[in-house]
Scaffold this motif. Structure first.
Motif, mmCIF file in Angstrom:
data_model
loop_
_atom_site.group_PDB
_atom_site.id
_atom_site.type_symbol
_atom_site.label_atom_id
_atom_site.label_comp_id
_atom_site.label_asym_id
_atom_site.label_seq_id
_atom_site.Cartn_x
_atom_site.Cartn_y
_atom_site.Cartn_z
ATOM 1 N N ILE A 41 -33.454 9.349 14.759
ATOM 2 C CA ILE A 41 -32.885 7.576 15.343
ATOM 3 C C ILE A 41 -32.495 7.781 17.222
ATOM 4 C CG2 ILE A 41 -30.954 5.759 15.415
ATOM 5 C CD1 ILE A 41 -30.973 6.775 12.180
ATOM 6 N N ASP A 42 -32.887 6.689 17.392
ATOM 7 C CA ASP A 42 -33.194 6.578 18.937
ATOM 8 C C ASP A 42 -31.327 6.416 19.116
ATOM 9 O OD1 ASP A 42 -33.206 4.320 21.441
ATOM 10 O OD2 ASP A 42 -34.312 6.567 21.630
ATOM 11 N N ASP A 43 -31.028 6.830 20.420
ATOM 12 C CA ASP A 43 -29.472 6.685 20.534
ATOM 13 C C ASP A 43 -29.036 5.291 20.596
ATOM 14 O OD1 ASP A 43 -29.108 9.336 20.382
ATOM 15 O OD2 ASP A 43 -29.390 9.809 22.855
ATOM 16 N N ARG A 44 -29.841 4.493 21.857
ATOM 17 C CA ARG A 44 -29.984 2.990 21.450
ATOM 18 C C ARG A 44 -29.497 3.003 20.205
ATOM 19 N NH1 ARG A 44 -34.010 1.418 26.392
ATOM 20 N NH2 ARG A 44 -35.292 1.319 24.214
ATOM 21 N N MET A 45 -31.231 2.417 20.004
ATOM 22 C CA MET A 45 -30.835 1.879 18.476
ATOM 23 C C MET A 45 -29.195 2.234 17.392
ATOM 24 S SD MET A 45 -33.399 1.701 15.134
ATOM 25 C CE MET A 45 -33.675 3.251 15.305
ATOM 26 N N LYS A 98 -26.513 0.287 19.394
ATOM 27 C CA LYS A 98 -26.741 -1.012 18.179
ATOM 28 C C LYS A 98 -25.896 -1.196 16.810
ATOM 29 C CE LYS A 98 -29.720 -3.137 20.886
ATOM 30 N NZ LYS A 98 -31.862 -3.539 21.262
ATOM 31 N N LEU A 99 -26.015 -0.206 16.224
ATOM 32 C CA LEU A 99 -26.142 -0.030 14.596
ATOM 33 C C LEU A 99 -24.731 -0.391 14.741
ATOM 34 C CD1 LEU A 99 -27.170 -0.309 12.115
ATOM 35 C CD2 LEU A 99 -26.932 1.865 11.411
ATOM 36 N N ARG A 100 -24.019 1.134 15.300
ATOM 37 C CA ARG A 100 -22.974 0.872 15.562
ATOM 38 C C ARG A 100 -21.728 -0.641 16.224
ATOM 39 N NH1 ARG A 100 -21.905 5.787 19.014
ATOM 40 N NH2 ARG A 100 -21.475 7.111 16.547
ATOM 41 N N VAL A 101 -22.479 -0.997 17.023
ATOM 42 C CA VAL A 101 -21.676 -2.341 17.480
ATOM 43 C C VAL A 101 -21.600 -3.172 16.367
ATOM 44 C CG1 VAL A 101 -22.044 -3.957 19.224
ATOM 45 C CG2 VAL A 101 -21.632 -1.456 20.121
ATOM 46 N N ARG A 102 -22.842 -3.403 15.746
ATOM 47 C CA ARG A 102 -23.378 -4.443 15.093
ATOM 48 C C ARG A 102 -22.133 -4.190 13.411
ATOM 49 N NH1 ARG A 102 -28.456 -6.942 12.308
ATOM 50 N NH2 ARG A 102 -27.898 -7.768 10.655
ATOM 51 N N ALA A 103 -21.894 -2.361 13.053
ATOM 52 C CA ALA A 103 -21.362 -2.329 12.437
ATOM 53 C C ALA A 103 -19.974 -3.193 12.352
ATOM 54 C CB ALA A 103 -21.660 -0.851 11.614
ATOM 55 N N ALA A 104 -19.431 -2.731 13.429
ATOM 56 C CA ALA A 104 -17.935 -3.274 13.860
ATOM 57 C C ALA A 104 -17.422 -4.302 14.134
ATOM 58 C CB ALA A 104 -17.719 -2.383 15.572
ATOM 59 N N HIS A 161 -19.234 -6.585 12.367
ATOM 60 C CA HIS A 161 -18.956 -6.844 10.455
ATOM 61 C C HIS A 161 -18.314 -6.313 10.172
ATOM 62 C CE1 HIS A 161 -23.434 -7.992 10.741
ATOM 63 N NE2 HIS A 161 -22.654 -9.553 11.427
ATOM 64 N N GLY A 162 -17.089 -5.383 11.056
ATOM 65 C CA GLY A 162 -15.887 -4.662 10.295
ATOM 66 C C GLY A 162 -15.901 -3.889 9.047
ATOM 67 N N ARG A 163 -17.342 -3.269 9.069
ATOM 68 C CA ARG A 163 -17.884 -2.359 8.084
ATOM 69 C C ARG A 163 -18.549 -0.773 8.585
ATOM 70 N NH1 ARG A 163 -21.747 -6.251 5.464
ATOM 71 N NH2 ARG A 163 -22.819 -6.096 7.384
ATOM 72 N N SER A 164 -18.607 0.222 7.826
ATOM 73 C CA SER A 164 -18.953 1.410 8.059
ATOM 74 C C SER A 164 -20.445 0.696 8.690
ATOM 75 C CB SER A 164 -18.789 2.889 7.111
ATOM 76 O OG SER A 164 -19.951 1.941 6.310
ATOM 77 N N MET A 165 -21.197 1.754 9.283
ATOM 78 C CA MET A 165 -22.309 2.289 9.906
ATOM 79 C C MET A 165 -23.519 2.542 8.816
ATOM 80 S SD MET A 165 -22.806 4.542 13.670
ATOM 81 C CE MET A 165 -24.363 5.151 12.768
ATOM 82 N N GLU A 166 -23.178 2.979 7.860
ATOM 83 C CA GLU A 166 -23.638 3.363 6.345
ATOM 84 C C GLU A 166 -24.291 2.387 5.344
ATOM 85 O OE1 GLU A 166 -23.389 6.394 2.847
ATOM 86 O OE2 GLU A 166 -22.688 6.281 4.122
ATOM 87 N N ASP A 167 -22.535 1.259 5.704
ATOM 88 C CA ASP A 167 -22.732 -0.645 4.848
ATOM 89 C C ASP A 167 -23.744 -1.076 5.386
ATOM 90 O OD1 ASP A 167 -21.412 -0.003 2.351
ATOM 91 O OD2 ASP A 167 -19.203 -0.913 3.690
ATOM 92 N N GLU A 168 -23.485 -0.927 7.204
ATOM 93 C CA GLU A 168 -24.639 -1.995 8.183
ATOM 94 C C GLU A 168 -25.824 -1.811 7.941
ATOM 95 O OE1 GLU A 168 -25.186 -5.209 10.005
ATOM 96 O OE2 GLU A 168 -23.020 -4.652 9.370
ATOM 97 N N ALA A 169 -26.198 -0.098 7.893
ATOM 98 C CA ALA A 169 -27.678 -0.028 7.138
ATOM 99 C C ALA A 169 -28.021 -0.434 6.027
ATOM 100 C CB ALA A 169 -27.583 1.369 7.988
ATOM 101 N N ARG A 170 -27.219 -0.329 5.741
ATOM 102 C CA ARG A 170 -27.355 -0.268 3.664
ATOM 103 C C ARG A 170 -27.794 -2.173 3.608
ATOM 104 N NH1 ARG A 170 -25.121 2.984 0.786
ATOM 105 N NH2 ARG A 170 -22.993 1.881 1.804
ATOM 106 N N ASP A 171 -26.590 -2.791 4.171
ATOM 107 C CA ASP A 171 -27.378 -4.602 4.130
ATOM 108 C C ASP A 171 -28.551 -4.912 5.309
ATOM 109 O OD1 ASP A 171 -25.707 -7.180 3.249
ATOM 110 O OD2 ASP A 171 -26.441 -6.762 5.937
ATOM 111 N N ILE A 172 -28.830 -4.233 5.857
ATOM 112 C CA ILE A 172 -29.863 -4.407 7.172
ATOM 113 C C ILE A 172 -31.384 -4.066 6.299
ATOM 114 C CG2 ILE A 172 -31.726 -3.849 9.020
ATOM 115 C CD1 ILE A 172 -28.743 -3.362 10.194
ATOM 116 N N LEU A 173 -31.176 -2.982 5.186
ATOM 117 C CA LEU A 173 -31.991 -2.830 3.926
ATOM 118 C C LEU A 173 -32.587 -4.056 2.986
ATOM 119 C CD1 LEU A 173 -31.950 1.141 4.341
ATOM 120 C CD2 LEU A 173 -34.098 0.083 5.020
ATOM 121 N N LYS A 174 -31.571 -4.449 2.513
ATOM 122 C CA LYS A 174 -31.643 -5.474 1.883
ATOM 123 C C LYS A 174 -31.872 -6.329 2.523
ATOM 124 C CE LYS A 174 -27.626 -4.246 -0.832
ATOM 125 N NZ LYS A 174 -26.179 -4.382 -0.933
ATOM 126 N N MET A 175 -32.190 -7.202 3.278
ATOM 127 C CA MET A 175 -31.870 -8.143 4.138
ATOM 128 C C MET A 175 -33.044 -8.212 4.537
ATOM 129 S SD MET A 175 -29.643 -10.316 6.286
ATOM 130 C CE MET A 175 -29.731 -8.258 7.844
#
Length: 83
Positions: A9-13, A16-22, A24-38
Motif C-alpha cells: 500500500i502506498d504510504d500516502r494512501m 489518508k486511510l489513517r486520517v479518515r479512520a480517525a 470517523h472514530g474507528r480503526s483503519m481496519e474498520d474504515e477499510a472494511r466500510d469503504i469496501l462495503k460502500m
C-alpha cells in the motif's frame, strides 16, 4: 468470517486511510472494511457500446456537420523491381 492481508500500500494512501479512520472514530481496519462495503454495494455498470455511450453524452450538445472531401482515385502500386 474471512480475513485478508493487503500488501504494498502506498504510504500516502495509508496516511489518508489513517486520517479518515480517525475522523470517523474507528480503526483503519474498520474504515477499510466500510469503504469496501460502500464500493461493493454500489450497482455495477455493465459494459456497453463505447460509441453509443459517447453519442449519448454528446448528443444534447448538438451536432457538427463536416464537409467530406471528394474521393480521389486509387493510386497505382509502386514498382520496386528496379531495386
Amino acid at each position: 468470517m474471512a480475513s485478508m492481508t493487503i500488501r504494498n500500500i502506498d504510504d500516502r494512501m495509508k496516511q489518508k486511510l489513517r486520517v479518515r479512520a480517525a475522523t470517523h472514530g474507528r480503526s483503519m481496519e474498520d474504515e477499510a472494511r466500510d469503504i469496501l462495503k460502500m464500493v461493493l454495494a454500489q450497482q455495477e455498470t455493465t459494459a456497453g457500446n463505447l460509441a453509443g455511450a459517447i453519442r449519448a453524452r454528446l448528443q444534447p450538445l448538438g451536432g457538427v456537420e463536416l464537409e467530406l472531401p471528394a474521393r480521389e482515385p486509387i493510386r497505382d502500386v509502386p514498382d520496386f523491381s528496379a531495386l
